[in-house]
Design a protein around this motif. Structure first.
Motif, short mmCIF file in Angstrom:
data_model
loop_
_atom_site.label_atom_id
_atom_site.label_comp_id
_atom_site.label_asym_id
_atom_site.label_seq_id
_atom_site.Cartn_x
_atom_site.Cartn_y
_atom_site.Cartn_z
N UNK A 83 0.84 -1.20 0.00
CA UNK A 83 0.00 0.00 0.00
C UNK A 83 0.87 1.24 0.00
N UNK A 84 0.35 2.27 -0.64
CA UNK A 84 1.01 3.57 -0.72
C UNK A 84 -0.06 4.62 -0.46
N UNK A 85 0.25 5.55 0.43
CA UNK A 85 -0.72 6.59 0.74
C UNK A 85 0.01 7.90 1.01
N UNK A 86 -0.76 8.96 1.23
CA UNK A 86 -0.21 10.26 1.56
C UNK A 86 -0.70 10.69 2.93
N UNK A 87 0.24 11.05 3.78
CA UNK A 87 -0.09 11.56 5.12
C UNK A 87 -0.84 12.88 4.98
N UNK A 88 -1.96 13.01 5.68
CA UNK A 88 -2.77 14.22 5.54
C UNK A 88 -2.15 15.44 6.23
N UNK A 89 -1.15 15.21 7.09
CA UNK A 89 -0.54 16.33 7.82
C UNK A 89 0.53 17.05 7.01
N UNK A 90 1.32 16.30 6.24
CA UNK A 90 2.40 16.90 5.47
C UNK A 90 2.32 16.59 3.98
N UNK A 120 -8.78 1.91 -2.38
CA UNK A 120 -9.86 2.91 -2.25
C UNK A 120 -9.54 3.88 -1.12
N UNK A 121 -9.09 3.36 0.01
CA UNK A 121 -8.84 4.21 1.18
C UNK A 121 -7.41 4.73 1.24
N UNK A 122 -6.45 3.96 0.70
CA UNK A 122 -5.06 4.42 0.70
C UNK A 122 -4.85 5.57 -0.26
N UNK A 123 -5.62 5.59 -1.35
CA UNK A 123 -5.47 6.66 -2.34
C UNK A 123 -6.30 7.88 -1.95
N UNK A 124 -6.12 8.28 -0.71
CA UNK A 124 -6.72 9.50 -0.17
C UNK A 124 -5.70 10.09 0.80
N UNK A 125 -5.90 11.32 1.21
CA UNK A 125 -5.07 11.84 2.30
C UNK A 125 -5.49 11.10 3.55
N UNK A 126 -4.52 10.53 4.27
CA UNK A 126 -4.86 9.59 5.33
C UNK A 126 -3.97 9.74 6.54
N UNK A 151 -4.29 -5.67 9.84
CA UNK A 151 -3.04 -5.17 10.41
C UNK A 151 -2.29 -4.45 9.30
N UNK A 152 -1.80 -3.24 9.61
CA UNK A 152 -1.00 -2.47 8.65
C UNK A 152 0.35 -2.15 9.29
N UNK A 153 1.41 -2.42 8.53
CA UNK A 153 2.76 -2.04 8.92
C UNK A 153 3.26 -1.03 7.90
N UNK A 154 3.69 0.14 8.34
CA UNK A 154 4.07 1.18 7.37
C UNK A 154 5.22 2.04 7.87
N UNK A 155 5.91 2.62 6.91
CA UNK A 155 6.97 3.60 7.17
C UNK A 155 6.49 4.95 6.65
N UNK A 156 6.75 5.98 7.42
CA UNK A 156 6.23 7.31 7.13
C UNK A 156 7.36 8.27 6.78
N UNK A 157 7.30 8.81 5.56
CA UNK A 157 8.36 9.72 5.13
C UNK A 157 8.37 11.01 5.96
N UNK A 158 7.25 11.36 6.57
CA UNK A 158 7.22 12.57 7.41
C UNK A 158 8.07 12.38 8.67
N UNK A 159 8.31 11.12 9.06
CA UNK A 159 9.22 10.84 10.18
C UNK A 159 10.64 10.59 9.69
N UNK A 160 10.79 10.14 8.46
CA UNK A 160 12.11 9.76 7.95
C UNK A 160 12.85 10.92 7.28
#
Length: 198
Positions: A83-90, A120-126, A151-160
């Motif tokens: 899955x690939x998504x966009x953080x809604x904060x940054x 459907x849900x990942x392709x939104x600001x999330x 269960x979702x395991x993810x890495x966030x570029x806003x933290x990296x």
């Protein structure tokens, strides 16, 4: 006959976002007339529409389109779904894997629809927490299984890339309904997604 790649974009949205991305280029100190970035506003506008296409999709329709009557009543697990998504904060990417399981209650769903539902849900600001909940509730409310787990395991570029800049951190979120609220069923699911059965 060769491979044909086709994407459809809203001309109105593209033009509006092109202007905004052009302003961003100027705002960060870039020369928007430089050859390398001349087409960047249009490319970025189309990329943003692709990355947020989930707003135009209907999760319930996707599930109902591929529901089949079946007496199978053991656990169905689909794991390691990218899955690939966009953080809604940054508006920076987060990416990882989703693991989904359900216990049928008279109906099963076509396996390809589970990754489609995630998109459907990942392709939104999330935020990852809501993404987990949205997937869980869409399956639970539409398919009405005896139980569902996500269960979702993810890495966030806003933290990296910014802020704390922790390169090796990851985030895990989970949700359980029905029979998966029982510890033995939950443990079976967690064991299955952590093992390599191939």
């Amino acid at each position: 006959m060769g491979y044909k790649y086709f994407e459809e974009f809203s001309e109105e949205a593209t033009n509006q976002m092109k202007e905004n991305f052009s302003s961003i280029l100027t705002g960060v100190g870039e020369d928007k007339n430089r050859e390398g970035v001349l087409k960047t506003p249009e490319r970025a506008a189309k990329a943003m529409q692709f990355l947020t296409q989930g707003y135009t999709m209907d999760a319930e329709k996707i599930i109902k389109k591929a529901m089949f009557k079946e007496d199978y009543d053991d656990m169905v697990v689909v794991k390691d779904i990218e899955l690939y998504s966009l953080c809604e904060h940054h508006m920076l990417p987060f990416y990882g894997k989703a693991h989904v399981a359900y216990i049928p209650n008279g109906h099963i769903i076509g396996l390809s629809k589970i990754p489609r539902l995630i998109d459907v849900f990942a392709r939104r600001l999330q935020v990852q927490e809501r993404l987990t909940h949205d997937i869980l509730e869409a399956i639970n409310n539409t398919l009405k299984p005896k139980g569902v787990a996500v269960v979702i395991e993810a890495r966030h570029m806003c933290m990296m890339m910014r802020g704390v800049q922790k390169q090796n951190s990851s985030t895990t979120t989970s949700g359980f309904r029905g029979q998966f609220e029982k510890i033995e069923t939950r443990n079976e699911f967690l064991k299955l997604i952590s093992s390599d059965l191939a």
